[in-house]
Every structure is written in structure tokens, then in C-alpha cells.
Design an enzyme around this catalytic site. Structure first.
Site, PDB file in Angstrom:
ATOM      1  N   GLU A 184      -1.930   4.739   1.041  1.00 17.99           N
ATOM      2  CA  GLU A 184      -2.352   3.409   0.568  1.00 17.99           C
ATOM      3  C   GLU A 184      -1.299   2.348   0.870  1.00 17.99           C
ATOM      4  O   GLU A 184      -0.823   1.637  -0.027  1.00 17.99           O
ATOM      5  CB  GLU A 184      -2.651   3.446  -0.930  1.00 17.99           C
ATOM      6  CG  GLU A 184      -3.800   4.381  -1.256  1.00 17.99           C
ATOM      7  CD  GLU A 184      -4.331   4.262  -2.683  1.00 17.99           C
ATOM      8  OE1 GLU A 184      -5.508   4.556  -2.901  1.00 17.99           O
ATOM      9  OE2 GLU A 184      -3.585   3.878  -3.586  1.00 17.99           O
ATOM     10  N   GLU A 378      -9.925   9.835  -0.139  1.00 15.91           N
ATOM     11  CA  GLU A 378      -9.934   9.759  -1.607  1.00 15.91           C
ATOM     12  C   GLU A 378     -11.199   9.057  -2.047  1.00 15.91           C
ATOM     13  O   GLU A 378     -11.567   8.017  -1.481  1.00 15.91           O
ATOM     14  CB  GLU A 378      -8.753   8.939  -2.147  1.00 15.91           C
ATOM     15  CG  GLU A 378      -7.446   9.653  -2.144  1.00 15.91           C
ATOM     16  CD  GLU A 378      -6.355   8.874  -2.880  1.00 15.91           C
ATOM     17  OE1 GLU A 378      -6.664   8.195  -3.881  1.00 15.91           O
ATOM     18  OE2 GLU A 378      -5.205   8.943  -2.437  1.00 15.91           O
TER      19      GLU A 378
HETATM   20  C1  BG6 Z   1      -5.049   6.270  -5.421  1.00 18.88           C
HETATM   21  C2  BG6 Z   1      -3.812   7.074  -5.232  1.00 18.88           C
HETATM   22  O1  BG6 Z   1      -4.665   4.954  -5.628  1.00 18.88           O
HETATM   23  O2  BG6 Z   1      -5.879   6.512  -6.497  1.00 18.88           O
HETATM   24  C3  BG6 Z   1      -3.746   8.358  -6.035  1.00 18.88           C
HETATM   25  O3  BG6 Z   1      -3.572   7.359  -3.880  1.00 18.88           O
HETATM   26  C4  BG6 Z   1      -4.342   8.102  -7.398  1.00 18.88           C
HETATM   27  O4  BG6 Z   1      -2.410   8.779  -6.075  1.00 18.88           O
HETATM   28  C5  BG6 Z   1      -5.805   7.727  -7.228  1.00 18.88           C
HETATM   29  O5  BG6 Z   1      -4.194   9.142  -8.300  1.00 18.88           O
HETATM   30  C6  BG6 Z   1      -6.555   7.526  -8.516  1.00 18.88           C
HETATM   31  O6  BG6 Z   1      -5.862   6.637  -9.333  1.00 18.88           O
HETATM   32  P1  BG6 Z   1      -5.492   6.999 -10.823  1.00 18.88           P
HETATM   33  O7  BG6 Z   1      -4.652   5.881 -11.271  1.00 18.88           O
HETATM   34  O8  BG6 Z   1      -6.780   7.095 -11.538  1.00 18.88           O
HETATM   35  O9  BG6 Z   1      -4.764   8.284 -10.771  1.00 18.88           O
END
Ligand code: BG6
Length: 479
Positions: A184, A378
Site C-alpha cells: 500500500e 487484499e
Molecule cells: C490494509 C493493510 O490496509 O488493510 C493490512 O495492508 C490491514 O495490513 C488491512 O490489516 C485491513 O485493515 P485493518 O486495519 O482492518 O487491519
């Protein structure tokens, strides 16, 4: 009749994680401290990320540190990988903790114990035919680089990263074909602490420092692409962006223009440099108007042009709706970036708006712009899960979320987008990056641990586990 989607036969279905959020063992195997190790769990983490003053020290009297033990993947990776294999994973996205390989970040020789750990993990994955997709830096730079060098503001970090990346390529050249440079990368525009390793200081220099540091990461990323191509046959190196299609709140031209401007700074500036190999035209005006003067060394621009990434990977959780004039009451939270509330969308328990169509839009926008293979690395729903008396976890809300997003990918493929894989976030419950909570769960596999660190760490299959297994088995035909 349910529509049948046609995913490519080699489609990389799987799940995604990051070392600092699941490994634990933060002081074992010769590991040094990383920036993630000093971030406490709970609300205070968000305040720190947003720029509260911070001394980068651990204070166990005051705070809990969920990342220190994570979900103990470090000791339980065999059990976890066996569960991924049972779901039929084709790919597993993970990251390497830089501070396991170079505990301080600036050493000349790597820590053999750290290298060996990942050898074992990759071997275990290959035992089941699971392709590792590896992020070189995912929100966990060595703390020493933060304290002694000021993080990525300092150009010296380029050579430390290059040494680290080359060490990985040399060691794992026969085991890893898919590499991502910085997780990211554009998230730093809002939260520099996680990936650039410094606090967003006073308003006048904030953007100057962020974009200078990003320039160093762009150069480092190109050097990694160069090295990987020289060292590993058939390697694929990708960038990794947070992508949030930016909607205008309404059709007022001022708002539409605002959406265009906000969207391209956040979504495209980093991608344009890493994929097209040059700063986009719009960046020049943005830099000028914000007093940003990037110190570019001789040869930097040529390097960026010569070594762009091979594919684009991105995280997609939500779209973002923007408006030029807004009041605080209109705002909603989100993954790194928020916006105004979109009246057409529901939100997760953490206020992240749920928008599967936005993923189709994202895929089309990115493919129209870059014409390179895309990889959704993701996506997922952070939610509270309840363990029933019989031990089952009926996470239909997660299945619904994922189903709609997978359909959106199917539609985008029909639109002509070249999509190579999908690794949903937090395939096994892990520590949240933004809040440090365990209770914000994304997994197909439940892990018995609470926000205070209590629990047996026992793994338990959720209803979504069986559902995702079927999705993979049928290559997305049964969702
Ligand atoms: C992304 C990141 O921003 O979102 C992850 O690459 C992160 O590391 C994921 O865990 C989800 O965000 P969160 O804050 O719900 O864990």
C-alpha cells in the site's frame, strides 16, 4: 438461475497476511524490533497513526502490544498452512519481516536464523503446491532505521532496502516467483508512520517529507525490479496500492473536479511512477501548489523509466465518496482514507463502506490506465464473530461480502480485465493494522485470542472456510 463466472484456469485463489500481524515471536530467532512492535493496540494506535507525538518506545505498563505474539504463526505455520491447503489455496500472500533478516536494517550480513525460518515456510507451502506471493516490506521496517535515520526521508534507506531485497532474491530465487515491493505504497500519503517510518510533522513540511520519502521508495522499488530480473528467471514483481475508486458526492462540477483531483493524487500518483515509470503530468502542479520540491538525483528518472513493475497488485475494501465543502458530521471512516458518507452504501462495524461494484470499477479503471495484469491481494470484511455453544462460527455476513466481490471480479474479467489472482485479507484471524484489535476478524479460520491477548490460540474453521473451499474447487463457478 445463478450466473456462472469464468475465471482463468491458472487463477491464483488464496489468502493474504503480513508478518507483523500474525507471526508473533517478536524477539525470537534474532529478530530486531520493527516499527510495528512499538505500536500499541486499541484506540491509541489510531491516534498515533494520525500523527500524535510519539517516542517509538514500548511501554508495557500503559499499553498492550498484540503484534508481539500475533497469532503465533512463527511456531504454528505448519498447522496453518495445512488448513490453507485444505481450502485448496493456490497462493498465499505473506510478507517477510525485514527485522528478521536485518535486525537493525543497516547491517552488512543477514541473520541466518531469519532466512531459515522463511525457507521452512516456503518449503511447507510448496509441499502443498501453494505459490508464495511475498511482500518485501509490509508496515514493519526495522525500528533502528526509524530512530537513527529518520525513516525513508533519508536517502540511505534505498541502499539498505536494495541489500535486503537482493538477499531475499538470492536466497529464495528457486522458491518465490511473485514479489511485491511496498505494501500500500500510497497509504503513506495519509499515514506515513507505518511505511515511511516518521511522524507527519508540522503542516508546512508534511507533504514535502512524504513525497521525498516516497521518491526514495520508488527508486528502491525500481532497483528491486532490476535485481529480481537479473537474478530470477520468470520472476514477476508488482507494486501494491490501496485502491479506492473516488466518487463525486453529486454531479456538481466542483465536486466532480474535486473527486478527479483527489482520486488521482491518492490512487494514481504512485502507480503512475511504478507502472509507467514516470511522474504524471498532474503531479507537477500538485507539487508546485504544495511547495514540494523533490530532490531527484542524476539517474533516478532513467532508473524509474527502465524498471517499472510487471503487474499491479492492490487492496480493495471500499470506494470513497468526496465533496469539496463538507462538515465533520458528513464523514465516514475507512482504510487509511475516509470520505463523506455515501447514502447508497452500508458500512461495516468499523464504518468501512461496503461496495462490491466499486471493485469492478477499480479493476476497470486500473486496467484502462495501465494495461498490465492485475492482482487483488487484499479484500475482506472485518467483523465481530461469535462462537456458538456447539463451537461453530456462522459468518454468513462474511460469505455475502466475499461472494459479491468475487462476482464483481467475474464481471470485470468479462469486461476484458486481465486478472491473475485473488488473495482475500486475513485468511486466518490476525491483528488489525489500524486498531491492533483481534476482535476485528477477517478470517476463514478463527483464532481464539482476544484484544487483551487472552486465549488458547486454538484454530477453528468458520462456515466461510467450507464455502471458500468450494469456490476454489469450482474455480469460482460455485459462489
Ligand atoms: C490494509 C493493510 O490496509 O488493510 C493490512 O495492508 C490491514 O495490513 C488491512 O490489516 C485491513 O485493515 P485493518 O486495519 O482492518 O487491519
Amino acid at each position: 438461475m445463478n450466473k456462472i463466472y469464468h475465471f482463468p484456469s491458472e487463477f491464483l485463489w488464496g489468502g493474504a497476511t503480513a508478518a507483523n500481524q500474525l507471526e508473533g515471536a517478536y524477539r525470537e530467532g534474532g529478530k530486531g524490533l520493527s516499527i510495528a512492535d512499538v505500536l500499541p493496540g486499541g484506540k491509541v494506535r489510531l491516534e498515533l497513526l494520525a500523527g500524535a507525538s510519539f517516542n517509538f518506545e514500548i511501554d508495557k505498563e500503559k499499553y498492550v502490544y498484540p503484534n508481539h505474539d500475533g497469532i503465533d504463526f512463527y511456531h504454528r505455520y505448519k498447522e496453518d498452512i495445512a488448513l490453507f491447503a485444505e481450502m485448496g489455496f493456490k497462493a498465499f500472500r505473506m510478507s517477510i519481516a525485514w527485522s528478521r533478516i536485518f535486525p537493525n536494517g543497516d547491517e552488512l550480513t543477514p541473520n541466518e536464523e531469519g532466512l531459515k525460518f522463511y525457507d521452512d515456510v516456503f518449503d511447507e507451502l510448496h509441499k502443498y503446491g501453494i505459490e508464495p506471493v511475498v511482500t518485501i516490506s509490509h508496515y514493519e521496517m526495522p525500528l533502528h532505521l526509524v530512530k537513527a535515520y529518520g525513516g525513508w526521508k533519508n536517502r540511505k534507506l534505498i541502499s539498505f532496502f536494495e541489500r535486503y531485497a537482493k538477499t531475499l532474491f538470492e536466497r529464495y530465487k528457486d522458491k518465490v516467483k511473485y514479489w511485491l515491493t511496498f505494501n500500500e505504497i500510497n497509504g503513506a500519503i495519509h499515514f506515513p508512520i507505518l511505511s515511511l517510518g516518521f511522524l507527519p510533522d508540522n503542516k508546512n513540511t508534511r507533504l514535502q517529507h512524504i513525497f521525498q520519502a516516497l521518491h526514495h521508495q520508488f527508486v528502491a522499488s525500481s532497483l528491486a525490479v532490476k535485481a529480481a530480473h537479473e537474478m530470477i528467471p520468470d520472476v514477476k514483481v508488482g507494486c501494491m496500492l490501496i485502491y479506492a475508486p473516488t466518487y463525486s458526492f453529486d454531479c456538481h462540477p466542483e465536486n466532480v473536479l474535486h473527486a478527479l483531483q483527489e482520486g488521482r493524487i491518492f490512487n494514481y500518483l504512485c502507480g503512475d511512477v511504478q507502472v509507467r515509470g514516470e511522474y504524471p503530468a498532474f503531479a507537477k502542479r500538485f507539487f508546485k501548489e504544495n511547495g514540494i520540491e523533490i530532490n531527484i538525483h542524476d539517474g533516478d528518472l532513467e532508473l524509474l523509466k527502465q524498471y517499472p513493475v510487471d503487474f499491479i497488485s492492490f487492496s480493495y475494501y471500499m470506494s470513497r465518496t468526496v465533496k469539496k465543502e463538507k462538515s465533520p458530521e458528513e464523514m465516514t471512516s475507512g482504510n487509511i482514507i475516509g470520505g463523506v458518507k455515501n447514502p447508497f452504501l452500508k458500512a461495516s462495524d468499523w464504518g468501512w463502506e461496503i461496495d462490491p461494484i466499486g471493485l469492478r470499477i477499480a479493476l476497470n479503471e486500473l486496467y484502462d490506465r495501465y494495461q498490465k495484469p492485475l492482482f487483488v491481494v487484499e479484500n475482506g470484511l472485518g467483523a465481530y464473530d461469535k462462537v456458538e455453544e456447539d463451537g461453530s462460527i456462522n459468518d454468513d455476513y462474511r460469505i455475502d461480502y466475499l461472494r459479491e466481490h468475487i462476482k464483481a471480479m467475474g464481471e470485470a474479467i468479462e469486461d476484458g480485465v486481465e486478472l491473475i489472482g485473488y488473495t482475500s485479507w486475513g485468511c486466518i484471524d490476525l491483528v488489525s493494522a489500524s486498531t491492533g484489535e483481534m476482535s476485528k476478524r477477517y478470517g476463514f479460520i478463527y483464532v481464539d485470542k482476544d484484544d487483551q491477548g487472552n486465549g488458547t490460540l486454538e484454530r477453528r474453521k468458520k462456515k466461510s472456510f467450507y464455502w471458500y473451499k468450494r469456490v476454489i474447487e469450482t474455480n469460482g463457478k460455485e459462489i
